[in-house]
Design a protein around this motif. Structure first.
Motif, short mmCIF file in Angstrom:
data_model
loop_
_atom_site.label_atom_id
_atom_site.label_comp_id
_atom_site.label_asym_id
_atom_site.label_seq_id
_atom_site.Cartn_x
_atom_site.Cartn_y
_atom_site.Cartn_z
N VAL A 155 112.24 83.84 17.17
CA VAL A 155 112.84 84.21 18.46
C VAL A 155 114.10 83.39 18.71
CG1 VAL A 155 110.64 84.95 19.42
CG2 VAL A 155 111.42 82.60 19.80
N SER A 156 114.87 83.83 19.66
CA SER A 156 116.13 83.17 20.00
C SER A 156 115.89 81.77 20.56
CB SER A 156 116.90 84.01 21.02
OG SER A 156 117.23 85.27 20.47
N GLY A 157 116.83 80.87 20.28
CA GLY A 157 116.72 79.51 20.80
C GLY A 157 115.82 78.61 19.98
N ASP A 158 115.41 79.06 18.82
CA ASP A 158 114.55 78.25 17.95
C ASP A 158 115.24 78.10 16.60
OD1 ASP A 158 112.54 76.99 16.56
OD2 ASP A 158 111.21 78.73 16.50
N PRO A 159 115.63 76.91 16.20
CA PRO A 159 115.35 75.64 16.87
C PRO A 159 116.41 75.23 17.89
CG PRO A 159 116.36 75.19 14.75
CD PRO A 159 116.23 76.69 14.85
N THR A 160 117.57 75.81 17.86
CA THR A 160 118.66 75.35 18.74
C THR A 160 119.15 76.50 19.61
OG1 THR A 160 120.17 75.75 16.91
CG2 THR A 160 119.44 73.49 17.24
N ALA A 161 119.86 76.13 20.67
CA ALA A 161 120.23 77.09 21.70
C ALA A 161 121.12 78.20 21.17
CB ALA A 161 120.93 76.36 22.85
N ASP A 162 121.87 77.91 20.11
CA ASP A 162 122.83 78.90 19.63
C ASP A 162 122.20 79.98 18.75
OD1 ASP A 162 122.40 76.62 17.92
OD2 ASP A 162 123.84 77.53 16.54
N VAL A 163 120.94 79.80 18.40
CA VAL A 163 120.28 80.77 17.51
C VAL A 163 119.93 82.03 18.30
CG1 VAL A 163 118.22 81.24 16.13
CG2 VAL A 163 119.36 79.00 16.00
N VAL A 164 120.38 83.19 17.79
CA VAL A 164 120.05 84.46 18.44
C VAL A 164 119.36 85.36 17.43
CG1 VAL A 164 121.00 86.55 19.49
CG2 VAL A 164 121.99 84.32 20.04
N ARG A 165 118.21 85.88 17.84
CA ARG A 165 117.50 86.81 16.95
C ARG A 165 117.24 88.12 17.69
NH1 ARG A 165 114.89 81.90 15.38
NH2 ARG A 165 115.53 81.32 13.27
N ASN A 166 117.24 89.18 16.93
CA ASN A 166 117.01 90.52 17.47
C ASN A 166 115.50 90.78 17.51
OD1 ASN A 166 116.84 93.22 18.05
ND2 ASN A 166 118.25 93.88 16.43
N THR A 167 114.92 90.68 18.68
CA THR A 167 113.46 90.83 18.79
C THR A 167 113.10 91.87 19.86
OG1 THR A 167 113.20 89.08 20.46
CG2 THR A 167 113.15 88.42 18.13
N ALA A 168 111.89 92.34 19.78
CA ALA A 168 111.47 93.48 20.61
C ALA A 168 111.48 93.17 22.10
CB ALA A 168 110.07 93.93 20.19
N LEU A 169 111.16 91.93 22.47
CA LEU A 169 111.04 91.58 23.88
C LEU A 169 112.13 90.61 24.34
CD1 LEU A 169 107.16 90.97 23.94
CD2 LEU A 169 108.37 93.06 24.58
N SER A 170 113.05 90.27 23.43
CA SER A 170 114.16 89.36 23.77
C SER A 170 113.68 88.01 24.28
CB SER A 170 115.09 89.98 24.82
OG SER A 170 115.54 91.25 24.41
#
Ligand SMILES: [Zn+2]
Length: 443
Positions: A155-170
Motif C-alpha cells: 500500500v501507499s506510504g510503506d515504507p516512506t511517504a513518497d511511495v504510491v501504489r495502485n490499490t483497490a481501496l487506496s
C-alpha cells in the motif's frame, strides 16, 4: 436489519471538537445524544474523524481526515470495484437480520495474492475473537470476506511517504502527514462492502508489515453505506489487530475511550452518555455500582479511577487499565464486557426460526428454532409459552408442535423466548436487552 431497533447512540467524540465546541456540545452530551458526528452523515462527506495509534504503547489520537485520498494517490485508482467480486462466508451462523455482519476486505493484495489475504484475515480474526466477550459471542456474527484485487502489491506510504501504489481501496500511511495513520477511500470501502449480504462493521487489512491503522466511527452510515464503523489495520503486524478490537468497542458497544490527555483538565460536561464513564455528580449512583470491588479481567479491581473520555479530573473510568484505555491491555473490563454484550444484542438475536412468525401454523406443525452457537461466558435459556403461560416441560426444546404444548385451539399464541443468563451481565435492563421472542398463532 429492520425490526431490531437500530436507533443507537454512537460514541464518537471528537477531541478537537470537544475542545473547540465544548459549549455547543454541553447540551448534546447529556440525554444520550451522540456528541459529535464523525462525518456529516448523508450527502457528500468531505472529512471523517478517525482515531489512530502512533504505536502499540502510545496514547491514541484523533484527527479529521479527508474522505478521499490526495490526488497523487487517488489519481492512480480504478474508480469502482468490479461488479462481481467474490464474497466468501468465513462463518454464517444465521440470517443477516439476526446477526452482526462483519465484513473483512484486503487492500494491496494482487489477484495472485488472494490466498495471502485469506490467511491474513483468518489470523486477524482469530486474534480479535480470542478476546472476551468476542470469543464467547462469535456465534452472533456472520463474517464475510470480500475479495479486492489490487493492481499492485502493498500500500501507499510503506515504507516512506513518497511511495504510491495502485490499490483497490487506496489505503495509505502518512495520512494527513501522520506516519502510522492508515487512511482509506471510504467510498471504495462502501462499494465493496455493499457486495456482502450485509455490513454492520468493516475491517480493512492493508497488505503491510508496518504498524498502523485507524478507526472510523459513524453516527449515521456514510452515503450509500450501511456500516457504522470501519477499522483499518496493517495485515502483517502482530499488534495491529488490537486496533480492530478497540474500534469494535466504539462501533458495536458505544464505549467511550478511557484515556485522557495531559492538559485537558476538568470534564466540561454535566454527565456522560457512555456506560463506562461517570462524572463527579454521578458518583453517588456510579453507573457500574454492581461491579464495584470485583476483581477484573484487566487485572485491577473495579472502582472509580479518575481520568477518562480525554479529560483528567471530574470524570471516572471503571478500572486502572483496559483495552479502551490502551492497546497494551488486551482485555475489556467488566463494564466494557457487559456493554459489548448489550451491543451485540442490539444488532443480533440469539433466537431465530425459519418458520415465519407472521403466518398462522397448524397445531401439529413443528415449530423449529435455532439458538446462536455461543460459548464460554454466554448462557442461553430457551422457554416456551402458550398465551403467556410458561410450559416448563418444554424448556430448551428446539422443536415443538403447538399441540405438544397444549395449544390446539385456533388463535392460541405460542411463544419461544431466549434470554442470556450470562454472569457477565448484571444490569437488569441489559439482561432484558439480551432477550428475544418469536410468536406464532395457531390456525
Ligand atoms: Zn478509541
Amino acid at each position: 436489519m429492520p425490526g431490531h431497533g437500530r436507533t443507537r447512540t454512537r460514541w464518537i467524540t471528537s477531541v478537537a471538537a470537544a475542545v473547540t465546541a465544548a459549549a455547543l456540545l454541553a447540551g448534546a452530551h447529556t440525554a444520550g445524544a451522540a456528541p459529535v458526528p464523525a462525518a456529516t452523515g448523508s450527502g457528500p462527506v468531505a472529512t471523517h474523524e478517525v482515531e489512530y495509534f502512533e504505536g502499540p504503547t502510545a496514547t491514541p489520537r484523533h484527527k479529521k481526515v479527508p474522505a478521499r485520498p490526495p490526488a497523487r494517490i487517488a489519481g492512480h485508482q480504478a474508480p469502482t470495484p468490479a461488479a462481481a467480486t467474490a464474497v466468501t462466508a468465513v462463518q454464517e451462523t444465521g440470517p443477516v437480520s439476526g446477526r452482526l455482519d462483519l465484513v473483512v476486505m484486503g487492500d494491496g493484495y494482487t489477484a495472485e495474492q488472494q490466498a495471502d489475504f485469506r490467511a491474513d484475515a483468518q489470523a486477524t480474526l482469530d486474534a480479535v475473537f480470542a478476546i472476551e466477550p468476542y470469543a464467547s459471542y462469535r456465534g452472533l456474527f456472520n463474517i464475510w470476506l470480500v475479495d479486492t484485487a489490487s493492481a499492485e502489491s502493498g500500500v501507499s506510504g510503506d515504507p516512506t511517504a513518497d511511495v504510491v501504489r495502485n490499490t483497490a481501496l487506496s489505503s495509505y500511511f502518512f495520512c494527513d502527514d501522520t506516519e502510522r495513520l492508515l487512511c482509506v477511500d471510504t467510498s471504495k470501502v462502501t462499494a465493496y462492502a455493499n457486495q456482502a449480504p450485509a455490513s454492520d462493521v468493516v475491517f480493512v487489512l492493508s497488505n503491510s508489515a508496518k504498524y498502523g491503522g485507524a478507526g472510523y466511527s459513524f453516527a449515521t452510515p456514510p452515503s450509500g453505506a450501511s456500516y457504522h464503523g470501519v477499522a483499518t489495520m496493517s495485515s502483517d503486524n502482530a499488534k495491529s489487530y488490537l486496533i480492530g478490537a478497540h474500534e469494535l468497542g466504539h462501533s458495536i458497544g458505544d464505549l467511550a475511550d478511557e484515556y485522557q490527555y495531559a492538559g485537558y483538565g476538568t470534564y466540561p460536561y454535566p454527565s456522560s452518555a457512555s456506560a463506562n464513564i461517570s462524572v463527579t455528580a454521578e458518583l453517588d449512583v456510579r453507573k457500574w455500582y454492581r461491579w464495584l470491588g470485583e476483581q477484573d479481567p484487566t487485572g485491577s479491581v473495579v472502582g472509580t479511577y479518575e481520568g477518562g473520555d480525554y479529560y483528567e479530573t471530574g470524570v471516572y473510568r471503571p478500572t486502572s487499565t483496559s483495552l479502551m484505555r490502551t492497546l497494551t491491555s488486551t482485555e475489556f473490563n467488566h463494564v466494557g464486557r457487559e456493554t459489548m454484550i448489550k451491543g451485540f444484542y442490539t444488532y443480533a438475536d440469539a433466537l431465530t426460526s425459519t418458520v415465519p412468525t407472521g403466518t398462522r401454523v397448524g397445531s401439529t406443525q413443528p415449530l423449529s428454532v435455532r439458538l446462536a452457537p455461543l460459548t464460554g461466558l454466554a448462557g442461553l435459556s430457551l422457554t416456551w409459552y402458550v398465551d403467556g403461560r410458561q410450559v416448563t416441560a418444554a424448556a430448551g426444546d428446539l422443536s415443538v408442535t403447538p399441540a405438544e404444548l397444549g395449544a390446539t385451539r385456533s388463535g392460541q399464541r405460542v411463544t419461544a423466548t431466549v434470554t442470556d443468563t450470562t454472569a457477565s451481565v448484571r444490569d437488569p435492563a441489559v439482561r432484558a436487552a439480551t432477550a428475544n421472542s418469536l410468536s406464532w398463532r395457531v390456525r
